[in-house]
Scaffold this active site. Structure first.
Site, PDB file in Angstrom:
ATOM      1  N   ASP A   1     -13.139  40.918 -20.144  1.00 58.63           N
ATOM      2  CA  ASP A   1     -13.627  40.209 -18.959  1.00 58.63           C
ATOM      3  C   ASP A   1     -15.005  40.764 -18.608  1.00 58.63           C
ATOM      4  OD1 ASP A   1     -14.049  39.483 -16.122  1.00 58.63           O
ATOM      5  OD2 ASP A   1     -11.990  38.740 -16.230  1.00 58.63           O
ATOM      6  N   ILE A   2     -15.984  39.854 -18.387  1.00 65.12           N
ATOM      7  CA  ILE A   2     -17.356  40.334 -18.087  1.00 65.12           C
ATOM      8  C   ILE A   2     -17.476  40.915 -16.676  1.00 65.12           C
ATOM      9  CG2 ILE A   2     -18.965  39.121 -19.628  1.00 65.12           C
ATOM     10  CD1 ILE A   2     -19.212  37.009 -17.348  1.00 65.12           C
TER      11      ILE A   2
ATOM     12  N   GLN B   1      -8.067  30.886  -8.758  1.00 67.31           N
ATOM     13  CA  GLN B   1      -8.486  30.666 -10.147  1.00 67.31           C
ATOM     14  C   GLN B   1      -9.927  30.152 -10.188  1.00 67.31           C
ATOM     15  OE1 GLN B   1      -6.343  27.595 -12.245  1.00 67.31           O
ATOM     16  NE2 GLN B   1      -6.780  28.472 -14.251  1.00 67.31           N
TER      17      GLN B   1
ATOM     18  N   HIS C   1      -5.163  31.621 -18.606  1.00 70.69           N
ATOM     19  CA  HIS C   1      -5.486  32.984 -19.059  1.00 70.69           C
ATOM     20  C   HIS C   1      -4.682  34.014 -18.283  1.00 70.69           C
ATOM     21  CE1 HIS C   1      -8.380  31.961 -15.847  1.00 70.69           C
ATOM     22  NE2 HIS C   1      -8.319  33.235 -15.489  1.00 70.69           N
ATOM     23  N   PHE C   2      -4.384  35.088 -18.970  1.00 70.10           N
ATOM     24  CA  PHE C   2      -3.708  36.239 -18.370  1.00 70.10           C
ATOM     25  C   PHE C   2      -4.706  37.392 -18.305  1.00 70.10           C
ATOM     26  CE2 PHE C   2       0.697  34.901 -18.168  1.00 70.10           C
ATOM     27  CZ  PHE C   2       0.718  33.819 -19.028  1.00 70.10           C
TER      28      PHE C   2
HETATM   29  P1  AMP Z   1      -9.688  33.625 -12.693  1.00 73.72           P
HETATM   30  O1  AMP Z   1     -10.229  33.879 -11.310  1.00 73.72           O
HETATM   31  O2  AMP Z   1      -8.255  34.035 -12.852  1.00 73.72           O
HETATM   32  O3  AMP Z   1      -9.943  32.199 -13.138  1.00 73.72           O
HETATM   33  O4  AMP Z   1     -10.495  34.594 -13.646  1.00 73.72           O
HETATM   34  C1  AMP Z   1     -11.582  34.208 -14.426  1.00 73.72           C
HETATM   35  C2  AMP Z   1     -12.132  35.468 -15.064  1.00 73.72           C
HETATM   36  O5  AMP Z   1     -13.010  35.085 -16.106  1.00 73.72           O
HETATM   37  C3  AMP Z   1     -12.948  36.353 -14.106  1.00 73.72           C
HETATM   38  O6  AMP Z   1     -12.330  37.638 -14.059  1.00 73.72           O
HETATM   39  C4  AMP Z   1     -14.343  36.405 -14.749  1.00 73.72           C
HETATM   40  O7  AMP Z   1     -14.947  37.671 -14.648  1.00 73.72           O
HETATM   41  C5  AMP Z   1     -14.038  36.044 -16.194  1.00 73.72           C
HETATM   42  N1  AMP Z   1     -15.128  35.418 -16.924  1.00 73.72           N
HETATM   43  C6  AMP Z   1     -15.871  34.347 -16.536  1.00 73.72           C
HETATM   44  N2  AMP Z   1     -16.770  34.041 -17.486  1.00 73.72           N
HETATM   45  C7  AMP Z   1     -16.584  34.917 -18.496  1.00 73.72           C
HETATM   46  C8  AMP Z   1     -17.202  35.114 -19.771  1.00 73.72           C
HETATM   47  N3  AMP Z   1     -18.218  34.336 -20.196  1.00 73.72           N
HETATM   48  N4  AMP Z   1     -16.764  36.126 -20.545  1.00 73.72           N
HETATM   49  C9  AMP Z   1     -15.757  36.915 -20.126  1.00 73.72           C
HETATM   50  N5  AMP Z   1     -15.126  36.782 -18.951  1.00 73.72           N
HETATM   51  C10 AMP Z   1     -15.526  35.798 -18.142  1.00 73.72           C
END
Ligand code: AMP
Ligand code: ZN
Length: 138
Positions: A31-32, A94, A100-101
């Site tokens: 996760d970034i 979300q 995603h987990f």
């Molecule tokens: P959610 O709030 O459960 O939808 O989590 C989405 C997650 O995706 C967040 O923790 C972001 O930091 C992560 N995220 C968004 N874009 C990227 C990316 N390009 N690479 C890796 N993680 C990402």
């Protein structure tokens, strides 16, 4: 593939990611915006969302990878604990609408606290009614 989906673009290699696992159905990558460093996401390659729409064999496969990542975080990072989180819908927080987990390594000293404000039912009957309603929908 959903052309507007950032995670589909990661699966397709159209945007970069730091992968830790990949097979024919599942990818896991960093996760970034880590809650705790080492925070990893486990996703299906197929664009599926929300969890209620996902086929059970895919859920089983994803959970098997979630467990493997959790074990690897414990072994490699010496994590003291692991959080597994999964959100469905804007109401649930979300941000990316592709299943995603989150697998988040936790340390006794990490200082992170979830904003987990437990509330109370008005009375035992209210809780029982909600339980009956959920049971009836199963
Ligand atoms: P959610 O709030 O459960 O939808 O989590 C989405 C997650 O995706 C967040 O923790 C972001 O930091 C992560 N995220 C968004 N874009 C990227 C990316 N390009 N690479 C890796 N993680 C990402
Ligand atoms: Zn997608």
């Amino acid at each position: 593939m959903n052309a507007n989906c950032i995670f589909c673009k990661i699966v397709a290699g159209q945007i970069p990611s730091t992968k830790v696992y990949e097979d024919d159905e599942v990818v896991a990558f960093m996760d970034i915006g880590p809650i705790i460093k080492g925070h990893t996401l486990v996703i299906p390659k197929e664009h599926v969302d929300p969890i209620t729409e996902a086929p059970l064999p895919l859920i089983n496969k994803l959970m098997a990878v979630v467990q493997q990542i959790a074990r690897a975080q414990k072994a490699s990072l010496r994590a003291d604990g692991i959080n597994v989180l999964q959100a469905n819908g804007v109401a649930a927080g979300q941000q990316v609408p592709h299943l995603h987990f989150h697998v988040i390594p936790r340390f006794n000293t990490d200082g992170h606290h979830w904003n987990w404000a437990a509330k109370k039912y008005d009375n035992p009957e209210e809780m029982r009614r909600l339980a009956e309603s959920i049971k009836a929908a199963l």
